[in-house]
Design an enzyme around this catalytic site. Sequence first.
Site, mmCIF file in Angstrom:
data_model
loop_
_atom_site.group_PDB
_atom_site.id
_atom_site.type_symbol
_atom_site.label_atom_id
_atom_site.label_comp_id
_atom_site.label_asym_id
_atom_site.label_seq_id
_atom_site.Cartn_x
_atom_site.Cartn_y
_atom_site.Cartn_z
ATOM 1 N N ASP A 127 1.845 3.579 -19.697
ATOM 2 C CA ASP A 127 2.464 4.740 -20.340
ATOM 3 C C ASP A 127 1.425 5.839 -20.541
ATOM 4 O O ASP A 127 0.219 5.593 -20.507
ATOM 5 C CB ASP A 127 3.088 4.361 -21.683
ATOM 6 C CG ASP A 127 2.053 3.995 -22.736
ATOM 7 O OD1 ASP A 127 1.149 3.185 -22.432
ATOM 8 O OD2 ASP A 127 2.144 4.517 -23.867
ATOM 9 N N GLU A 151 1.277 1.641 -25.046
ATOM 10 C CA GLU A 151 -0.020 1.580 -25.726
ATOM 11 C C GLU A 151 -0.294 2.862 -26.493
ATOM 12 O O GLU A 151 -0.889 2.846 -27.576
ATOM 13 C CB GLU A 151 -1.133 1.325 -24.703
ATOM 14 C CG GLU A 151 -2.504 1.013 -25.320
ATOM 15 C CD GLU A 151 -3.364 2.248 -25.565
ATOM 16 O OE1 GLU A 151 -4.448 2.099 -26.157
ATOM 17 O OE2 GLU A 151 -2.952 3.365 -25.170
ATOM 18 N N GLU A 152 0.129 3.991 -25.921
ATOM 19 C CA GLU A 152 -0.179 5.285 -26.533
ATOM 20 C C GLU A 152 0.528 5.505 -27.871
ATOM 21 O O GLU A 152 0.143 6.395 -28.625
ATOM 22 C CB GLU A 152 0.176 6.425 -25.565
ATOM 23 C CG GLU A 152 -0.666 6.460 -24.302
ATOM 24 C CD GLU A 152 -2.121 6.827 -24.557
ATOM 25 O OE1 GLU A 152 -2.475 7.058 -25.726
ATOM 26 O OE2 GLU A 152 -2.899 6.868 -23.593
ATOM 27 N N HIS A 167 -2.736 -0.080 -19.499
ATOM 28 C CA HIS A 167 -1.372 0.336 -19.859
ATOM 29 C C HIS A 167 -0.888 1.436 -18.920
ATOM 30 O O HIS A 167 -1.682 2.246 -18.434
ATOM 31 C CB HIS A 167 -1.298 0.801 -21.316
ATOM 32 C CG HIS A 167 -2.110 2.024 -21.635
ATOM 33 N ND1 HIS A 167 -1.602 3.301 -21.555
ATOM 34 C CD2 HIS A 167 -3.390 2.159 -22.064
ATOM 35 C CE1 HIS A 167 -2.531 4.171 -21.916
ATOM 36 N NE2 HIS A 167 -3.631 3.508 -22.223
ATOM 37 N N HIS A 174 -5.104 13.139 -22.878
ATOM 38 C CA HIS A 174 -3.960 13.621 -23.659
ATOM 39 C C HIS A 174 -3.782 15.137 -23.613
ATOM 40 O O HIS A 174 -3.176 15.709 -24.514
ATOM 41 C CB HIS A 174 -4.055 13.179 -25.138
ATOM 42 C CG HIS A 174 -4.102 11.707 -25.334
ATOM 43 N ND1 HIS A 174 -4.042 11.124 -26.577
ATOM 44 C CD2 HIS A 174 -4.196 10.682 -24.455
ATOM 45 C CE1 HIS A 174 -4.109 9.814 -26.462
ATOM 46 N NE2 HIS A 174 -4.208 9.522 -25.166
ATOM 47 N N ASP A 183 -9.954 0.796 -20.227
ATOM 48 C CA ASP A 183 -9.283 1.907 -20.908
ATOM 49 C C ASP A 183 -10.273 2.839 -21.597
ATOM 50 O O ASP A 183 -9.912 3.589 -22.496
ATOM 51 C CB ASP A 183 -8.285 1.334 -21.935
ATOM 52 C CG ASP A 183 -7.265 2.364 -22.408
ATOM 53 O OD1 ASP A 183 -7.143 3.426 -21.769
ATOM 54 O OD2 ASP A 183 -6.604 2.097 -23.429
ATOM 55 N N ASP A 194 -5.597 8.183 -18.381
ATOM 56 C CA ASP A 194 -5.426 7.252 -19.505
ATOM 57 C C ASP A 194 -4.000 6.726 -19.450
ATOM 58 O O ASP A 194 -3.096 7.370 -19.971
ATOM 59 C CB ASP A 194 -5.707 8.002 -20.808
ATOM 60 C CG ASP A 194 -5.578 7.136 -22.044
ATOM 61 O OD1 ASP A 194 -5.499 5.909 -21.905
ATOM 62 O OD2 ASP A 194 -5.538 7.697 -23.151
#
Length: 415
Positions: A80, A175-176, A78, A384, A198, A141
Amino acid sequence: MQHIIDRFISYVTVDTESDPNSEATPSTAKQWDLANQLVEELKQIGLEDVTIDDNAYIMATVPSNVDFEVPTIGFISHFDTSPDFTGANVKPQIVENYDGKDIVLNKDLNIVLSPSYFEDLLLYKGQTLITTDGTTLLGADDKAGITEIVSAMEHLIKNPDIKHGKIRIGFTPDEEIGRGAHKFDVAKFGADYAYTMDGSQIGELEYENFNAAGVKLIFKGKSVHPGYAKGKMINSMLLANKFISKLPKKEVPEKTTGYEGFFHVNHLQGSIEETEVQLIIRDHSMKKYKERKKLIEKMVKKFNKKYAAKFGEDIVVAEINDQYFNMKEKVEPVMHIVHIAEQAMKDLGIKPLIKAIRGGTDGSQLSYMGLPCPNIFAGGHNFHGKYEYVPVESMVKATEVIVRIAELTAQRAEK
């Protein structure tokens, strides 16, 4: 290695933060910036059938180069990044030959990435690390995953002596915020099975994840002048606090590990008249997962019964929604796809770390949509947040794992 560094940096410097409060797909217009960039890059490298749909889902093909039938495999990541921490103006820092000591991310703000707190750093002594500057997340990520997939496909195209079947790649938005697979066209993708790139630490190979639900609780109250409130005021914020205090105190993220599930309060906002609480429920065991949902329902009924006479209606309203389920059920019938990935790692001198994901992945949803989809390491750590980093050598190895999986899949089909 420099080629992978350059590619990765070209991705992470594009802001693609997703937005859970948006109903659009992608949830933020800026995700199109990297999506369109990727489409052009895939075409330049020489992939075929490169497409991007109205929701920014990207698919492309590396055709088979053998004359026998091989299962079509896919690799998915992903683009995003998490809304938990800003992904705007990412300024990656490269630390060569890491010496095992503290890394000063931002001298002015006194932000330090230290192995005394993040012990995994010591796994990568002597390697090249890419970190943040302490003011943003990095975006490994899952832009590390995208880097690895694109680099692997480029390698296969440039080295036709490596025999493989048809390979499909897919890149997703959002995805997040739990929507990465929502509009993924499995039939169009046309793979027999796939792998999401991932995961985190080098060697990770995962085919189990949490069962997950989101809970929204609305607590109602009655506002009365505080000087004359005795027996009349009902403070919804205090009700919410009381409810939260009744949840199992040891079953929270910061006190659980492995296969242990939890309740996690992640949002609280209110006033005397109304307070909203949001929490998530997670458990690998379906039985325990259902019990956790029943506990919330039981607590809600108890609160409403207690305040029925005084308030005249339900004082708390609950909304519980399933988010995703443990993909183990869908992957176990085709465990050879896990074994192929495991063998690929062993062939490359990587120790496989087969464990359950304490979270979710596009692969969990895709598995229930008919595309069995284990998860493989992408290499990053501390996702994150400002302490996120990725060892370049891990991205190189992940790229090699993708290539080896393609090769092993063809070899297995030829036998």
